[in-house]
Design a protein around this motif. Structure first.
Motif, PDB file in Angstrom:
ATOM      1  N   VAL A   1       8.353 -12.315  -2.166  1.00 25.81           N
ATOM      2  CA  VAL A   1       7.928 -11.451  -3.263  1.00 25.81           C
ATOM      3  C   VAL A   1       7.309 -10.192  -2.666  1.00 25.81           C
ATOM      4  CG1 VAL A   1       6.538 -11.269  -5.353  1.00 25.81           C
ATOM      5  CG2 VAL A   1       7.444 -13.499  -4.666  1.00 25.81           C
ATOM      6  N   ARG A   2       7.735  -9.039  -3.175  1.00 27.30           N
ATOM      7  CA  ARG A   2       7.162  -7.779  -2.711  1.00 27.30           C
ATOM      8  C   ARG A   2       7.086  -6.794  -3.869  1.00 27.30           C
ATOM      9  NH1 ARG A   2      10.415  -3.292  -1.435  1.00 27.30           N
ATOM     10  NH2 ARG A   2      12.618  -3.554  -1.989  1.00 27.30           N
TER      11      ARG A   2
ATOM     12  N   ASP B   1       8.046   1.789  -6.635  1.00 29.44           N
ATOM     13  CA  ASP B   1       7.971   2.165  -8.046  1.00 29.44           C
ATOM     14  C   ASP B   1       7.087   1.217  -8.847  1.00 29.44           C
ATOM     15  OD1 ASP B   1       9.502  -0.111  -8.156  1.00 29.44           O
ATOM     16  OD2 ASP B   1      11.303   0.852  -8.948  1.00 29.44           O
ATOM     17  N   GLY B   2       6.436   0.249  -8.161  1.00 29.86           N
ATOM     18  CA  GLY B   2       5.526  -0.671  -8.822  1.00 29.86           C
ATOM     19  C   GLY B   2       6.154  -1.949  -9.316  1.00 29.86           C
ATOM     20  N   VAL B   3       7.483  -2.044  -9.297  1.00 39.10           N
ATOM     21  CA  VAL B   3       8.177  -3.240  -9.755  1.00 39.10           C
ATOM     22  C   VAL B   3       8.045  -4.346  -8.717  1.00 39.10           C
ATOM     23  CG1 VAL B   3      10.430  -4.212 -10.342  1.00 39.10           C
ATOM     24  CG2 VAL B   3       9.793  -1.937 -11.159  1.00 39.10           C
ATOM     25  N   VAL B   4       7.759  -5.575  -9.166  1.00 42.56           N
ATOM     26  CA  VAL B   4       7.668  -6.727  -8.282  1.00 42.56           C
ATOM     27  C   VAL B   4       9.041  -7.369  -8.173  1.00 42.56           C
ATOM     28  CG1 VAL B   4       6.617  -8.985  -7.899  1.00 42.56           C
ATOM     29  CG2 VAL B   4       5.250  -7.112  -8.840  1.00 42.56           C
ATOM     30  N   GLU B   5       9.506  -7.532  -6.943  1.00 45.62           N
ATOM     31  CA  GLU B   5      10.858  -8.012  -6.669  1.00 45.62           C
ATOM     32  C   GLU B   5      10.815  -9.365  -5.980  1.00 45.62           C
ATOM     33  OE1 GLU B   5      14.185  -5.312  -5.082  1.00 45.62           O
ATOM     34  OE2 GLU B   5      13.545  -6.423  -3.308  1.00 45.62           O
ATOM     35  N   ILE B   6      11.681 -10.282  -6.399  1.00 47.80           N
ATOM     36  CA  ILE B   6      11.812 -11.614  -5.802  1.00 47.80           C
ATOM     37  C   ILE B   6      13.165 -11.697  -5.114  1.00 47.80           C
ATOM     38  CG2 ILE B   6      11.895 -14.086  -6.263  1.00 47.80           C
ATOM     39  CD1 ILE B   6      10.235 -13.588  -8.751  1.00 47.80           C
ATOM     40  N   SER B   7      13.167 -12.151  -3.857  1.00 46.23           N
ATOM     41  CA  SER B   7      14.431 -12.181  -3.110  1.00 46.23           C
ATOM     42  C   SER B   7      14.450 -13.351  -2.133  1.00 46.23           C
ATOM     43  CB  SER B   7      14.636 -10.872  -2.345  1.00 46.23           C
ATOM     44  OG  SER B   7      13.603 -10.685  -1.394  1.00 46.23           O
TER      45      SER B   7
END
Length: 250
Positions: free
Chosen positions: A206-207, A211-217
């Motif tokens: 998770v990062r 742009d402030g969006v939290v991304e899961i990868s």
């Protein structure tokens, strides 16, 4: 016996007369993990502590061929010195990276970290148990925890098993992960988190993007899984992975 595969097969079949399925159930692993270790086709270091504990044998004997096979049962569990069947050997120093040992030395203060029945999936998700079911404990040196992990509250640490390949090569199927259950805000620190959604438990990176969006990868380059937290899904962050028992600090 010259390698882990031979020693595991001997302990399972000759000493305990167990099937691979029986050992897998006792250790909380998949049968394929046991089979792959015995076939010598996977790195077993992350799974050996719980396998040795389930078999009642010495981890050092199983992992490195050192000492006797049978664990020393003369030291009562709960003293400062961890019993042989509950030891976690310092795999990092043995594999070329200098670090203090996570196993308490004689007379050193010990921290008994619960091992949960819940497991995290590095793939499609594993079914979530609604209560934390403790199936055992693994013993760590308090000094090692404070120096290497540095949790705000050591009592919030938990061990879980990880299954699947979507986080490879960071984690492999069957690795044991140390989770800080008090760190639950990925906006405060990027990292690998244990999370639940739709009654399943996942382990994902998770990062927070610029742009402030939290991304899961996922870490596996062959797995193209990228999601964003935009309010469309209910995600419950259970904790941040702080150490993997293949010697990696997160």
């Amino acid at each position: 016996m010259k390698n882990i595969a031979e020693r595991l097969h001997y302990a399972r079949k000759t000493y305990k007369n167990w099937s691979q399925a029986t050992l897998a159930t006792a250790a909380g692993l998949s049968q394929s993990t046991i089979g792959n270790i015995e076939a010598g086709i996977r790195d077993a270091r992350g799974s050996l502590p719980v396998i040795a504990k389930a078999l009642g044998i010495s981890h050092d004997w199983l992992a490195f061929g050192e000492g006797e096979m049978l664990a020393n049962a003369s030291t009562p569990y709960g003293q400062n010195t961890a019993p042989a069947s509950h030891k976690i050997t310092d795999t990092t120093s043995r594999y070329g990276v200098e670090s203090p040992s996570p196993t308490p030395a004689p007379g050193e203060l010990a921290l008994h970290v619960p091992l949960l029945a819940n497991s995290g999936s590095m793939g499609g998700g594993s079914e979530q148990l609604h209560d934390d079911v403790i199936v055992g404990t693994l013993t760590l040196s308090q000094g090692w925890v404070q120096q290497r992990v540095r949790p705000a509250n050591p009592k919030a640490l938990r061990f879980i098993h990880a299954y699947g390949d979507s986080m490879s090569p960071t984690f492999e199927d069957g690795d044991i992960l140390l989770v800080d259950t008090e760190v639950k805000d990925p906006r405060s620190i990027d990292g690998v988190y244990v999370m639940s959604a739709h009654e399943r438990v996942y382990i994902k990176r998770v990062r927070q993007r610029l742009d402030g969006v939290v991304e899961i990868s996922s870490d596996n380059p062959t797995v193209k899984t990228v999601d964003v937290l935009n309010g469309d899904h209910t995600i419950n962050i259970l904790g941040r992975v702080v150490w993997c028992w293949n010697g990696r600090k997160l």
